[in-house]
Motif scaffolding. Structure first.
Motif, PDB file in Angstrom:
ATOM      1  N   VAL A  22       0.819  -1.218   0.000  1.00 44.59           N
ATOM      2  CA  VAL A  22       0.000   0.000   0.000  1.00 44.59           C
ATOM      3  C   VAL A  22       0.851   1.265   0.000  1.00 44.59           C
ATOM      4  O   VAL A  22       0.406   2.323  -0.468  1.00 44.59           O
ATOM      5  N   MET A  23       2.087   1.191   0.491  1.00 44.38           N
ATOM      6  CA  MET A  23       2.982   2.343   0.508  1.00 44.38           C
ATOM      7  C   MET A  23       3.822   2.443  -0.765  1.00 44.38           C
ATOM      8  O   MET A  23       4.601   3.388  -0.923  1.00 44.38           O
ATOM      9  N   GLY A  24       3.675   1.471  -1.647  1.00 39.24           N
ATOM     10  CA  GLY A  24       4.417   1.506  -2.898  1.00 39.24           C
ATOM     11  C   GLY A  24       5.751   0.803  -2.854  1.00 39.24           C
ATOM     12  O   GLY A  24       6.521   0.875  -3.816  1.00 39.24           O
ATOM     13  N   ARG A  25       6.073   0.127  -1.748  1.00 38.98           N
ATOM     14  CA  ARG A  25       7.298  -0.678  -1.706  1.00 38.98           C
ATOM     15  C   ARG A  25       7.150  -1.887  -2.619  1.00 38.98           C
ATOM     16  O   ARG A  25       6.055  -2.429  -2.787  1.00 38.98           O
ATOM     17  N   PHE A  26       8.257  -2.363  -3.135  1.00 42.28           N
ATOM     18  CA  PHE A  26       8.274  -3.632  -3.833  1.00 42.28           C
ATOM     19  C   PHE A  26       8.636  -4.737  -2.857  1.00 42.28           C
ATOM     20  O   PHE A  26       9.598  -4.621  -2.092  1.00 42.28           O
ATOM     21  N   TRP A  27       7.850  -5.798  -2.872  1.00 37.47           N
ATOM     22  CA  TRP A  27       8.160  -7.017  -2.123  1.00 37.47           C
ATOM     23  C   TRP A  27       8.387  -8.122  -3.141  1.00 37.47           C
ATOM     24  O   TRP A  27       7.534  -8.359  -4.008  1.00 37.47           O
ATOM     25  N   GLY A  28       9.541  -8.770  -3.066  1.00 37.32           N
ATOM     26  CA  GLY A  28       9.855  -9.810  -4.020  1.00 37.32           C
ATOM     27  C   GLY A  28      10.567 -10.964  -3.371  1.00 37.32           C
ATOM     28  O   GLY A  28      11.391 -10.785  -2.469  1.00 37.32           O
TER      29      GLY A  28
END
Length: 348
Positions: A148-154
């Motif tokens: 929701v904050m625009g971070r990328f999770w990979g």
């Protein structure tokens, strides 16, 4: 209906409408109870070696997905019916994420993350952003989304030969502006998959496919931190065959999880609060990989499938393996996906 069925130009995707009853409501996997009403699904007339990472861009009404082994990114506009293909001649392409306020896309190639300029050619189309698992050159970024904050999770997976993946060689990372330094959250991992957040963004759901579990973490959206890992569904205890593993995942407006079960040819709907499988939607293929909600009303479930490592006899038995399926009239709909946030991305 998803209007892609009206396309008829060569190399453009067509869809076929089939009435069927795919939904099984279950109290227990061993005690299945069929639904009493029919559903509709479509499938594409093109098949892909390994379709994955479908995502719906609500701002452009465009469906995006990748064909991993052929190193292709696909784009299909809902209204114009324009189907575009971007070939990445660099390695396996597993992830695609739209970027907020930008025409650029975030893509994962092998174990690296790039910004993609669709209209540029050759190497100029890719701008390196980050590398992962640098000491493990055979690893692949296998799953990724924005929070929701625009971070990328990979998350990565280990080296793969046929359907076997090396155990405990991967990790789950996050990455955010302005420095884009990869931060490890979970290690070791064998096959990172899933990744979706609860409607109030306080829980992150994730799966390491090798464990055959769908797990939940308490999620601090401001700090980007995970805690309190617990299991929501364990396929080992639910009666599924031992080769069946959870793959891609999404969520609906009611907060229920939708999970593709690889090697079983179905999508399950899970109530995470009661920790129960409440629906099973079967398809005429065995290798279901992922899904996303699509269409202007987010009421069509697009499911990607694969024919990776299938022999000729299996493909003859399951000729639609590798097609995209569109499931309608499911009684719910999705919520918009988050986009990757990169201020001044055009200047990078």
């Amino acid at each position: 209906m998803f209007p892609f069925s009206r396309l008829s130009v060569y190399h453009i995707i067509m869809c076929f409408f089939i009435p069927f009853m795919p939904t099984i409501f279950v109290q227990n996997v061993k005690e299945e109870k069929k639904s009493t009403h029919y559903k509709i699904f479509e499938y594409t007339n093109l098949t892909f070696d390994h379709a994955e990472s479908p995502v719906w861009d609500s701002d452009t009404n465009t469906l995006l997905w990748v064909d991993v082994l052929n190193q292709d990114i696909h784009s299909l506009n809902y209204y114009t019916k324009k189907h575009r293909i971007k070939h990445i001649a660099y390695g396996e392409v597993n992830i695609i994420v739209p970027i907020k306020d930008s025409d650029r896309l975030l893509v994962a190639v092998k174990s690296e993350l790039f910004l993609l300029d669709w209209n540029k050619t050759g190497n100029a189309a890719l701008r390196l952003l980050a590398r992962f698992d640098e000491c493990l050159p055979g690893n692949i970024l296998n799953e990724g989304k924005a929070d929701v904050m625009g971070r990328f999770w990979g998350g990565t997976k280990g080296r793969q030969q046929k359907d076997k993946v090396e155990v405990n060689e991967g990790s789950l990372y996050s990455l955010e502006a302005p420095y884009f330094v990869a931060k490890v959250h979970v290690r070791p991992v064998t096959i990172s998959n899933g990744l979706v957040w609860s409607l109030n963004n306080t829980v992150m759901y994730y799966t390491d496919s090798h464990t055959r579990k769908i797990d939940a973490f308490d999620f601090d959206a401001v700090k980007g931190q995970l805690s309190n890992r617990r299991t929501i569904i364990n396929l080992c205890k639910e009666g599924w065959r031992k080769e069946v593993i959870p793959d891609g995942m999404t969520i609906d407006k009611d907060g229920f999880l939708w999970i593709a079960l690889m090697f079983d040819g179905c999508v399950i709907r899970v109530d995470p609060d009661r920790r129960r499988v409440v629906e099973v939607h079967r398809l005429p293929v065995s290798r279901t990989t992922s899904m996303t909600w699509a269409g202007p009303d987010l009421d069509v479930l697009v499911v990607t499938t694969s024919r990776r490592n299938m022999d000729e006899a299996s493909i003859r038995e399951q000729p639609l393996s590798g097609a995209l399926f569109m499931l309608h009239n499911l009684g719910t709909r999705g919520v918009p996906d988050h986009k990757f946030v990169f201020p001044n991305v055009t200047n990078y």
